[in-house]
Design a protein around this motif. Structure first.
Motif, PDB file in Angstrom:
ATOM      1  N   GLN A   1       0.905   9.240  -6.027  1.00  0.00           N
ATOM      2  CA  GLN A   1       1.262  10.639  -5.822  1.00  0.00           C
ATOM      3  C   GLN A   1       2.204  11.126  -6.912  1.00  0.00           C
ATOM      4  OE1 GLN A   1       2.926  10.642  -1.902  1.00  0.00           O
ATOM      5  NE2 GLN A   1       0.922  10.721  -0.876  1.00  0.00           N
ATOM      6  N   ASP A   2       3.138  10.280  -7.298  1.00  0.00           N
ATOM      7  CA  ASP A   2       4.080  10.644  -8.348  1.00  0.00           C
ATOM      8  C   ASP A   2       3.351  10.850  -9.672  1.00  0.00           C
ATOM      9  OD1 ASP A   2       6.771  11.149  -9.166  1.00  0.00           O
ATOM     10  OD2 ASP A   2       6.723   9.221 -10.224  1.00  0.00           O
ATOM     11  N   ASN A   3       2.376   9.978  -9.962  1.00  0.00           N
ATOM     12  CA  ASN A   3       1.595  10.123 -11.195  1.00  0.00           C
ATOM     13  C   ASN A   3       0.780  11.408 -11.185  1.00  0.00           C
ATOM     14  OD1 ASN A   3       2.575   7.747 -12.252  1.00  0.00           O
ATOM     15  ND2 ASN A   3       0.845   6.516 -11.578  1.00  0.00           N
ATOM     16  N   GLU A   4       0.207  11.758 -10.032  1.00  0.00           N
ATOM     17  CA  GLU A   4      -0.565  13.000  -9.925  1.00  0.00           C
ATOM     18  C   GLU A   4       0.334  14.206 -10.170  1.00  0.00           C
ATOM     19  OE1 GLU A   4      -2.383  12.932  -6.090  1.00  0.00           O
ATOM     20  OE2 GLU A   4      -3.820  11.372  -6.638  1.00  0.00           O
ATOM     21  N   GLU A   5       1.537  14.176  -9.616  1.00  0.00           N
ATOM     22  CA  GLU A   5       2.472  15.278  -9.829  1.00  0.00           C
ATOM     23  C   GLU A   5       2.852  15.387 -11.298  1.00  0.00           C
ATOM     24  OE1 GLU A   5       5.789  14.670  -7.246  1.00  0.00           O
ATOM     25  OE2 GLU A   5       4.590  14.952  -5.426  1.00  0.00           O
ATOM     26  N   GLU A   6       3.045  14.252 -11.953  1.00  0.00           N
ATOM     27  CA  GLU A   6       3.382  14.261 -13.374  1.00  0.00           C
ATOM     28  C   GLU A   6       2.242  14.849 -14.195  1.00  0.00           C
ATOM     29  OE1 GLU A   6       6.101  13.428 -15.280  1.00  0.00           O
ATOM     30  OE2 GLU A   6       7.158  13.422 -13.360  1.00  0.00           O
ATOM     31  N   GLU A   7       0.995  14.452 -13.873  1.00  0.00           N
ATOM     32  CA  GLU A   7      -0.152  14.989 -14.601  1.00  0.00           C
ATOM     33  C   GLU A   7      -0.258  16.496 -14.405  1.00  0.00           C
ATOM     34  OE1 GLU A   7      -3.587  12.866 -13.297  1.00  0.00           O
ATOM     35  OE2 GLU A   7      -2.912  10.971 -14.164  1.00  0.00           O
TER      36      GLU A   7
ATOM     37  N   LYS B   1       0.820  -1.214   0.000  1.00  0.00           N
ATOM     38  CA  LYS B   1       0.000   0.000   0.000  1.00  0.00           C
ATOM     39  C   LYS B   1       0.852   1.262   0.000  1.00  0.00           C
ATOM     40  CE  LYS B   1      -3.877  -2.219   2.289  1.00  0.00           C
ATOM     41  NZ  LYS B   1      -4.712  -2.272   3.485  1.00  0.00           N
ATOM     42  N   GLU B   2       1.929   1.267   0.787  1.00  0.00           N
ATOM     43  CA  GLU B   2       2.773   2.462   0.870  1.00  0.00           C
ATOM     44  C   GLU B   2       3.409   2.767  -0.477  1.00  0.00           C
ATOM     45  OE1 GLU B   2       3.716  -0.290   2.944  1.00  0.00           O
ATOM     46  OE2 GLU B   2       2.358   0.304   4.535  1.00  0.00           O
ATOM     47  N   LEU B   3       3.904   1.732  -1.154  1.00  0.00           N
ATOM     48  CA  LEU B   3       4.537   1.947  -2.444  1.00  0.00           C
ATOM     49  C   LEU B   3       3.512   2.356  -3.495  1.00  0.00           C
ATOM     50  CD1 LEU B   3       7.064  -1.016  -2.541  1.00  0.00           C
ATOM     51  CD2 LEU B   3       7.491   1.335  -1.939  1.00  0.00           C
ATOM     52  N   ALA B   4       2.328   1.772  -3.441  1.00  0.00           N
ATOM     53  CA  ALA B   4       1.284   2.136  -4.395  1.00  0.00           C
ATOM     54  C   ALA B   4       0.884   3.598  -4.215  1.00  0.00           C
ATOM     55  CB  ALA B   4       0.073   1.220  -4.229  1.00  0.00           C
ATOM     56  N   LYS B   5       0.812   4.062  -2.955  1.00  0.00           N
ATOM     57  CA  LYS B   5       0.487   5.469  -2.699  1.00  0.00           C
ATOM     58  C   LYS B   5       1.572   6.379  -3.263  1.00  0.00           C
ATOM     59  CE  LYS B   5      -2.241   4.828   1.501  1.00  0.00           C
ATOM     60  NZ  LYS B   5      -2.295   5.046   2.956  1.00  0.00           N
ATOM     61  N   MET B   6       2.829   5.962  -3.104  1.00  0.00           N
ATOM     62  CA  MET B   6       3.927   6.774  -3.626  1.00  0.00           C
ATOM     63  C   MET B   6       3.835   6.896  -5.137  1.00  0.00           C
ATOM     64  SD  MET B   6       7.115   5.431  -1.296  1.00  0.00           S
ATOM     65  CE  MET B   6       8.321   6.155  -2.374  1.00  0.00           C
ATOM     66  N   ILE B   7       3.531   5.814  -5.805  1.00  0.00           N
ATOM     67  CA  ILE B   7       3.413   5.840  -7.262  1.00  0.00           C
ATOM     68  C   ILE B   7       2.228   6.700  -7.677  1.00  0.00           C
ATOM     69  CG2 ILE B   7       2.856   4.421  -9.271  1.00  0.00           C
ATOM     70  CD1 ILE B   7       4.579   2.232  -8.058  1.00  0.00           C
TER      71      ILE B   7
END
Length: 154
Positions: free
Chosen positions: A107-113, A99-105
Motif C-alpha cells: 500500500q505504501d508503494n502504491e501511494e508513492e507511485e 502478510k500484514e506487513l507485506a500488505k502495508m509495504i
C-alpha cells in the motif's frame, strides 16, 4: 508434618528397625513430583524442545521486524543498523515478511507511485481543484468533437 512427628516417634520406639525412609530433602526431583525417572526425563526433554521452538519463533519474529525496518531504511535512504542485519542473519538471511506487513509495504508503494505521477504532482499544488480541471477538460473534448463533426473538410 504429622508424618514427621509420628514417624520420628515410631523410629524411636522401634529403634529404626524398619526400612529406611528417605526424607523429602533426600528425594530425587522425579520422586518429588510423583513421577518415575523415565517420565521425568521425558518431561524435561519436552520442556527443552518447547523452549527451543519458542526461541526459534521469537527469533523469526525479530528477523521479520528487522526486515521491515531495513526496507524502510533503504526506501528513505537512512543509515543501516547492524543489529537488524545480525537478527536477519541469525535466522538464516532469507526472511519473508508476514502478510500484514507485506500488505502495508504494498500500500505504501502504491501511494508513492501515485504521488510520483503527474496527477499526484498536480494534487500537491495549492489552490488547484482537480475535479474542476477534469470537468473543464471533458467539456473541452466534447466541444472539439462537436466542432469536428460540423467541419466539412473532415
Amino acid at each position: 508434618m504429622v508424618k514427621s512427628m509420628v514417624g520420628g516417634q515410631l523410629k524411636n520406639l522401634t529403634g529404626g528397625l524398619g526400612g529406611e525412609e528417605k526424607s523429602e530433602s533426600e528425594k530425587s526431583p522425579a520422586e518429588a513430583q510423583g513421577m518415575t525417572r523415565e517420565e521425568y526425563e521425558e518431561y524435561q526433554r519436552q520442556l527443552v524442545e518447547e523452549k527451543m521452538e519458542r526461541d526459534a519463533q521469537f527469533a523469526q519474529r525479530k528477523a521479520e521486524r528487522a526486515t521491515f525496518r531495513s526496507h524502510f531504511r533503504d526506501k528513505y535512504r537512512l543509515p543501516k543498523n547492524e543489529t537488524d542485519d545480525n537478527q536477519i542473519q541469525l535466522v538464516g538471511g532469507d526472511v519473508e515478511l508476514p502478510k500484514e506487513l507485506a500488505k502495508m509495504i504494498e500500500q505504501d508503494n502504491e501511494e508513492e507511485e501515485e504521488k510520483n505521477s503527474v496527477i499526484g504532482q498536480l494534487s500537491n499544488i495549492q489552490n488547484l481543484d482537480l475535479d474542476s480541471l477534469k470537468d473543464k477538460a471533458s467539456a473541452t473534448l466534447e466541444d472539439l468533437k462537436q466542432s469536428a463533426e460540423k467541419c466539412a473538410v473532415m
